[in-house]
Write a protein that holds these residues in place. Structure first.
Motif, PDB file in Angstrom:
ATOM      1  N   MET A  86       0.824  -1.198   0.000  1.00  0.00           N
ATOM      2  CA  MET A  86       0.000   0.000   0.000  1.00  0.00           C
ATOM      3  C   MET A  86       0.868   1.262   0.000  1.00  0.00           C
ATOM      4  O   MET A  86       1.872   1.326   0.693  1.00  0.00           O
ATOM      5  N   GLU A  87       0.478   2.231  -0.802  1.00  0.00           N
ATOM      6  CA  GLU A  87       1.245   3.461  -0.916  1.00  0.00           C
ATOM      7  C   GLU A  87       0.611   4.563  -0.069  1.00  0.00           C
ATOM      8  O   GLU A  87      -0.598   4.732  -0.068  1.00  0.00           O
ATOM      9  N   LYS A  88       1.471   5.306   0.627  1.00  0.00           N
ATOM     10  CA  LYS A  88       0.957   6.387   1.477  1.00  0.00           C
ATOM     11  C   LYS A  88       1.728   7.666   1.136  1.00  0.00           C
ATOM     12  O   LYS A  88       2.961   7.645   1.089  1.00  0.00           O
ATOM     13  N   THR A 136       6.298   9.567  -1.278  1.00  0.00           N
ATOM     14  CA  THR A 136       5.370   8.503  -0.898  1.00  0.00           C
ATOM     15  C   THR A 136       6.134   7.385  -0.209  1.00  0.00           C
ATOM     16  O   THR A 136       7.349   7.226  -0.404  1.00  0.00           O
ATOM     17  N   LYS A 143       6.173   3.281   0.449  1.00  0.00           N
ATOM     18  CA  LYS A 143       5.651   1.999  -0.015  1.00  0.00           C
ATOM     19  C   LYS A 143       6.614   0.899   0.423  1.00  0.00           C
ATOM     20  O   LYS A 143       7.811   0.960   0.115  1.00  0.00           O
ATOM     21  N   ASP A 144       6.098  -0.074   1.170  1.00  0.00           N
ATOM     22  CA  ASP A 144       6.924  -1.197   1.662  1.00  0.00           C
ATOM     23  C   ASP A 144       8.196  -0.710   2.364  1.00  0.00           C
ATOM     24  O   ASP A 144       9.302  -1.200   2.109  1.00  0.00           O
ATOM     25  N   GLU A 183      14.539   6.269  -4.887  1.00  0.00           N
ATOM     26  CA  GLU A 183      14.013   5.396  -3.837  1.00  0.00           C
ATOM     27  C   GLU A 183      15.061   5.329  -2.734  1.00  0.00           C
ATOM     28  O   GLU A 183      16.243   5.133  -3.003  1.00  0.00           O
TER      29      GLU A 183
END
Length: 197
Positions: free
Chosen positions: A1-3, A14, A16-17, A74
């Motif tokens: 899920m991305e936040k 964002t 994610k993981d 990232e």
């Protein structure tokens, strides 16, 4: 899920993981032939700065992947609290030491506010090098310190003088060029005081 963590003027962050993805946003007012190379260049430059800082053992998020075509970096997610919420004398001392290490390795943060400093397991980590650069400029190092002093003064008015003194004393003990930088900091602050607002 991305936040979504943050949407700023320059980039979207964002999570994610447990990986933070920083993506530079297109600016509609810039021509594509200017916008695209500029975003590629800034993405590449920020990733290089983070990698250089990590090699110098400055506490920063590790870069995991750079995608210049999609203007994204990232990096590892540093959990913790902004230094504003937890600052004390020990953290102020460590902050001075870490900034000295960063500056002695020719890294200018460029936006050294308390919003870009996280405390993780008792250690100080710097984030968001979007305005940073590689430079040995005494002026730029002094401006880094000035920005930090102002941020601490704004957020901790009662304790600011004490905290800033601890930070600068620690910087003085740990940086090879401290005398020059701190002398310039005084000049920068005088210029600020006499500037017509």
């Amino acid at each position: 899920m991305e936040k979504e963590l943050k949407l700023g003027a320059e980039a979207r962050l964002t999570l994610k993981d447990n990986i933070v993805i920083k993506e530079r946003i297109s600016k509609s007012y810039r021509l594509p032939q200017i916008d695209i190379p500029l975003r590629k260049d800034r993405t590449s430059k920020e990733a290089s700065l983070l990698q250089k800082a990590a090699r110098a053992q400055v506490n920063v998020p590790r870069v995991l992947k750079v995608d210049k075509e999609n203007f994204s970096i990232e990096m590892e997610f540093i959990s913790g609290e902004l230094i504003d919420h937890v600052i004390n004398e020990n953290l102020a001392k460590e902050l001075g030491r870490e900034i000295a290490l960063m500056h002695d390795n020719s890294i200018i943060h460029g936006d050294l506010t308390t919003s870009n400093i996280i405390v993780h397991r008792g250690k100080v980590f710097f984030i968001d090098f979007g305005l940073g650069e590689i430079s040995d400029s005494v002026e730029k190092k002094a401006v880094d310190l000035r920005v930090l002093k102002e941020a601490i003064r704004a957020n901790h008015p009662a304790a600011a003088d004490k905290l800033n003194k601890i930070i600068l004393d620690s910087y003085r003990k740990n940086s090879k060029k401290a005398a020059e930088v701190l002398s310039r900091l005084e000049d920068v602050e005088k210029r600020g005081r006499y500037k017509v607002r």
